[in-house]
Scaffold this active site. Structure first.
Site, PDB file in Angstrom:
ATOM      1  N   ASP A  48     -86.809  33.486  83.884  1.00 33.22           N
ATOM      2  CA  ASP A  48     -87.773  34.513  83.492  1.00 33.22           C
ATOM      3  C   ASP A  48     -89.168  34.157  84.004  1.00 33.22           C
ATOM      4  OD1 ASP A  48     -89.266  36.406  82.160  1.00 33.22           O
ATOM      5  OD2 ASP A  48     -89.050  35.470  80.191  1.00 33.22           O
ATOM      6  N   ASP A  53     -92.407  40.158  87.003  1.00 33.22           N
ATOM      7  CA  ASP A  53     -91.656  39.570  85.887  1.00 33.22           C
ATOM      8  C   ASP A  53     -90.156  39.805  86.047  1.00 33.22           C
ATOM      9  OD1 ASP A  53     -90.617  38.729  83.495  1.00 33.22           O
ATOM     10  OD2 ASP A  53     -91.688  40.178  82.248  1.00 33.22           O
TER      11      ASP A  53
END
Ligand SMILES: *[C@@H]1O[C@H](CO)[C@@H](O)[C@H](O)[C@H]1NC(C)=O
Ligand SMILES: *[C@@H]1O[C@H](CO)[C@@H](O)[C@H](O)[C@H]1NC(C)=O
Ligand SMILES: *[C@@H]1O[C@H](CO)[C@@H](O)[C@H](O)[C@H]1NC(C)=O
Ligand SMILES: *[C@@H]1O[C@H](CO)[C@@H](O)[C@H](O)[C@H]1NC(C)=O
Length: 422
Positions: free
Chosen positions: A131, A308
């Site tokens: 992530d 992201d």
């Protein structure tokens, strides 16, 4: 800020050429980690899975809410972006909460990019969600009774484990708390050895995690975003000289997804890399001067984007998202709570992003989250207009965007670069 590709290649110490040079290995440096396929928000019949979108939205809100809390803790409230707001924790609607605890979703239906990570001596293995939008590593602890179905870290079985002071306690997933204990231990990611890495062993998980195919999460954001206020794994690897270059790169696709840890894989991209310096020091991979184009014409401009990998869609502040969708022929508000719009399935808008250089188009397939219901002819669009508190003019370019480019994150140059997929 847009810098020319020539400057970039110079900065990275590469040959300024779009094509691989003789003698240069395909992987310039770095270790390739295959990331199994991650799927969409579509049901099997091609319609949009609303329930899953609601769950994702709650997770999205709480993840970035936690990031804002971490930034305020690490750097002070003044460091928060203009217009940023730490909102109350988001929770699942009661109707979904009840089903949540029992329903297991199979991995093919999930929406994460996972890969292997080992911790301890001897190594204990985990499947981890990578992530770029957070900055802590955590895995379940063997003393967690609510972490069923996941691999757990047992510190007493690792000769290199060391318990650290403090606690790890975040609101995530469905809105319930996840808490745990900080440790340091040796961490092994795709063959890269990282010594004494800080991470959290979680002793209490929320029901959202029970259904998650990943055991834990590896934040690839920067330290200022970290709950533990410690260097996240990649930064530690760079400081320890465990990787040759301070860069990591992603290809996210239905098949052949890969994270290259400590380098980039020349077989996966072509042409020059367009590099953009970070415009924020809060720890996000945040670049500025973005505009979104519709059929070649800019419709919203001058915003920042956070790149992201842990966000599925493209997320915009509500007003800017509305301004975008208002320009799309035949678009309609689909659901205000989750900020989603629909467009005519047979005439998808041509969408591209620009940061002052090339136009980076989004494939219509990636923009389409499925028909609102069978036979409506309207499809849900992957640009979500939802204020999550990140600031006045901050968008998230999540997987919907990242699937269309090769992305290079550089700690060495404090930048994010895009290249065309090979
Ligand atoms: C987690 O944080 C909340 C709010 O800050 C606090 O009330 C709670 O006691 C903490 N829980 C643990 C287990 O540390
Ligand atoms: C987190 O835990 C604290 C203390 O146990 C509790 O007051 C709070 O409501 C919890 N937060 C959520 C979102 O459940
Ligand atoms: C973290 O924040 C501090 C204080 O604002 C800043 O000096 C530093 O450059 C930031 N670190 C990164 C990697 O951006
Ligand atoms: C868009 O994606 C679909 C499905 O992955 C693929 O078949 C198609 O070739 C892509 N179109 C372009 C223009 O890349």
């Amino acid at each position: 800020m847009f810098r020319s590709a020539i400057l970039l290649t110079f900065a990275l110490g590469l040959v300024a050429s779009g094509t691989p040079v003789a003698n240069e290995p395909a992987v310039t440096s770095g270790i390739r980690i295959a990331l199994p396929k991650r799927n969409s928000l579509k049901n099997e019949d091609g319609t949009f899975n609303y329930e899953k979108a609601v769950r994702e939205t709650v997770k999205l809100k709480n993840k970035h809410r936690q990031n804002l809390i971490n930034i305020a803790t690490n750097l002070g409230y003044d460091a928060l972006p203009k217009g940023a707001e730490i909102k109350p924790a988001a929770k699942l609607p009661k109707s979904l909460e009840k089903r949540g605890a029992v329903k297991l979703t199979d991995q093919a239906q999930e929406i994460e990019w996972t890969g292997p990570v080992e911790i301890g001596t001897p190594q204990q293995s985990f499947t981890i969600d990578f992530d770029t939008g957070s900055a802590d590593l955590w895995v379940p602890s063997s003393s967690c009774s609510s972490c069923q179905g996941h691999k757990a870290y047992n510190p007493s079985l690792s000769s290199t484990s060391s318990k650290r002071s403090g606690s790890f306690n975040i609101t995530y997933g469905d809105g319930s708390n996840v808490s745990g204990t900080p440790y340091t231990d040796n961490v092994h990611i795709g063959g890269v050895d990282i010594k004494n890495q800080f991470f959290a062993a979680v002793t209490m998980e929320s029901s959202a995690f029970v259904q998650d195919p990943a055991d834990g999460l590896c934040g690839l954001g920067l330290r200022n975003l970290s709950y533990l206020s410690e260097d996240p794994p990649f930064i530690t690897a760079v400081k320890q000289g465990a990787v040759r270059e301070g860069i990591f790169s992603f290809k996210l696709a239905e098949v052949g997804s890969e994270l290259c840890f400590g380098g980039r894989n020349r077989q996966l991209y072509k042409g020059e890399i367009e590099e953009h310096g970070l415009v924020s020091s809060v720890g996000y991979w945040q670049i500025g001067g973005a505009s979104v184009k519709l059929n070649g014409k800019a419709v919203v401009s001058g915003f920042d984007t956070i790149v992201d990998s842990g966000t599925s869609l493209i997320v915009t502040p509500t007003a800017q998202g509305a301004a975008f969708w208002n320009q799309v022929q035949g678009a309609e508000l689909f659901d205000e709570d989750v900020g989603l719009y629909s467009f005519p399935c047979d005439s998808p808008p041509e969408v591209a992003f620009s940061w002052g250089g090339k136009d980076w188009s989004i494939n219509a397939t990636d923009l389409n989250l499925g028909e609102t219901a069978q036979g409506t002819g309207q499809c849900v669009g992957a640009i979500q207009a939802l204020d999550i508190g990140l600031g006045d003019s901050v968008w998230i370019t999540g997987d919907t965007f990242m699937k269309n480019v090769y992305t290079i994150f550089s700690v060495d140059c404090n930048s994010v670069g895009f290249a065309e997929l090979a």
